[in-house]
Structures are given as C-alpha cells and as structure tokens.
Design an enzyme around this catalytic site. Structure first.
Site, short mmCIF file in Angstrom:
data_model
loop_
_atom_site.label_atom_id
_atom_site.label_comp_id
_atom_site.label_asym_id
_atom_site.label_seq_id
_atom_site.Cartn_x
_atom_site.Cartn_y
_atom_site.Cartn_z
N ARG A 175 44.32 -25.75 -33.33
CA ARG A 175 44.57 -27.13 -32.92
C ARG A 175 45.71 -27.74 -33.74
O ARG A 175 46.54 -28.47 -33.20
CB ARG A 175 43.31 -27.97 -33.07
CG ARG A 175 43.50 -29.39 -32.51
CD ARG A 175 42.25 -30.21 -32.54
NE ARG A 175 42.48 -31.56 -32.05
CZ ARG A 175 41.60 -32.55 -32.15
NH1 ARG A 175 40.41 -32.34 -32.68
NH2 ARG A 175 41.90 -33.75 -31.70
N TYR A 203 38.47 -43.38 -31.97
CA TYR A 203 39.47 -43.47 -33.05
C TYR A 203 40.74 -44.16 -32.55
O TYR A 203 41.27 -45.06 -33.22
CB TYR A 203 39.79 -42.06 -33.56
CG TYR A 203 40.70 -42.02 -34.76
CD1 TYR A 203 40.21 -42.32 -36.03
CD2 TYR A 203 42.04 -41.65 -34.64
CE1 TYR A 203 41.05 -42.26 -37.14
CE2 TYR A 203 42.87 -41.58 -35.74
CZ TYR A 203 42.37 -41.89 -36.99
OH TYR A 203 43.19 -41.84 -38.08
N ARG A 222 33.53 -45.23 -50.97
CA ARG A 222 32.16 -45.44 -50.49
C ARG A 222 31.13 -44.62 -51.25
O ARG A 222 30.05 -45.11 -51.55
CB ARG A 222 32.07 -45.12 -49.00
CG ARG A 222 30.72 -45.45 -48.38
CD ARG A 222 30.72 -45.26 -46.89
NE ARG A 222 31.03 -43.89 -46.53
CZ ARG A 222 31.08 -43.46 -45.26
NH1 ARG A 222 30.87 -44.30 -44.26
NH2 ARG A 222 31.39 -42.20 -45.01
#
Length: 243
Positions: A195, A150, A32
């Site tokens: 995480r 998502y 992109r």
C-alpha cells in the site's frame, strides 16, 4: 512565545515541538498515554534548554484541556500559539464502518481542535495576538478509500480554521492549516508495504515526507506568517495539488 502542541509525543507532533523549542519558544506538548519523549521535562522539574514541557491530556475531554492550559500557563506563561496535531485513524470501507469508529475519529481529530482553539482564545484575545495551526492532511483534499472518517475530520479543520480567521483576524489572531501528505511516521509504518508503494507512486516527488519538513512549515506560520491567515499549506510532495 508560549506554545501548546497536541499529540506531540511522537511523529509529526514531536518534530514540530522540537523545531519550535530549538527556535527559542517555550513549548508544551500533550500526550494521552505512555511515557513522554526523552527530550522533554515534566511539570515541576527544572526546564532544560531546547526541551519542551510534557503534560498528559486526553484531548477528547474538555476538563483535561482546561487543566492542561492552566498548568502550561503556570509553568510557561500565557499561551499565544497552539498547534492542533493530535489525531487517530480507524480505517475501513464506509459500508462496514461502525458509527463508533466514525465519531471517535471526528472527536479526536476535529472536535478536539475546536476545544483547544476555544480555550486558547482566552489568552490570545487578552494579548491581542495569537497563532493557531491545524494539522490536516492531503486526504482532506482528495479523499481516500477506506478513510471516510479521517478525510471528513481533516477536511473539517479547513472550515474551522477559516471561520476562526474571519472571526478573530481583527484581534491579531491568525488561523492556518498545514496539510501533510504521506509522512514517515509510525502511522505510515503500520501500513502494508504494497500500500505504501502504491501511495508513493502517486506522489510527484516519489517519496514519503519527513516530519521535519512539516515542522518547518508550522514554524514559518508561527514565526513569520503574521500576514498569512485562512491558508491551507500543502506539504505533500505534490500529492494533493489541484484541490
């Protein structure tokens, strides 16, 4: 075989393009923004061995997708395989997730795959053969807090692929899904360390996947999976098993 890999400028998409090019296929990637990978070449340049063509394209724009296919077909011949890999995340808890964040993720991850698949059918139906591979996620099967957009987009790819498999199997066209788990990419690197550790603790194999491991599964479906269609192949270290 001429193949388009969307979002092939980095991470999993780049590994897929590299694997397929090394296997002898004529490969084009879309990207992109920014610069294409160093081991690629641009339209009009002489094609180096084991390199892939890089075409700038926003997959949320139908006209750009059509122009990309025309460019690739002019350079490499009719497209008989596509890998829909382009994707984004805009994480947040649902109660605070803006509608723009929800729809943008679906447009890039799911609707763009519809656009690519529909355009690819032109040459595949003429050739009476074709391979479509959609890059989903283990999140599609098990969900993930903060990723409703998502997860929804990646789960939608399963329904899309299986519908295509039923509609076009008689034309020799297969449609399958590869569902990676947590993989060592820039997207994973952006997550907080605590995480990542918590997510790895939930993976039976106890580690992140490597982009090359996902790429090999894709190559199998394209090169050897002529009797595999409508399948979801997890490459996730066991994170999503049972779903």
């Amino acid at each position: 075989m001429s193949i388009i890999v969307t979002g092939g400028n980095r991470g999993i998409g780049n590994a897929i393009a590299t694997e397929l090019a090394k296997a002898g296929h004529d490969v084009a990637i879309t990207y992109r923004s920014g610069e294409p990978p160093l081991h690629s070449y641009r339209p009009g340049q002489e094609r180096p061995e084991s390199r892939f063509l890089a075409v700038q394209c926003d997959v949320t724009d139908t006209e750009q997708i059509d122009a990309t296919f025309k460019q690739v077909e002019a350079e490499l011949g009719p497209v008989t395989a596509v890998v829909s890999n382009a994707g984004i995340t805009r994480d947040g808890l649902l109660a605070r997730m803006g509608e723009d964040d929800f729809t943008a993720v679906l447009d890039t991850n799911l609707v763009a795959s519809y656009r690519v698949a529909k355009r690819a059918l032109r040459s595949m139906m003429r050739a009476k053969t074709g391979r479509m591979v959609f890059i989903s996620s283990a999140v599609a099967m098990r969900g993930e807090a903060g990723q409703a957009n998502y997860a929804a987009s990646k789960a939608g790819l399963v329904g899309l692929a299986r519908s295509i498999a039923r509609e076009y199997g008689s034309r020799g066209i297969t449609a399958n899904v590869v569902a990676p788990g947590l993989t060592a990419t820039d997207m994973a690197a952006a997550l907080p360390e605590e995480r990542i550790k918590a997510m790895v603790d939930q993976i039976p194999l106890g580690r992140l996947g490597q982009p090359e491991e996902i790429a090999r599964a894709v190559r199998f479906l394209i090169d050897e999976g002529s009797y595999v269609t409508g399948a979801v192949i997890p490459v996730d270290g066991g994170a999503g098993m049972g779903h």
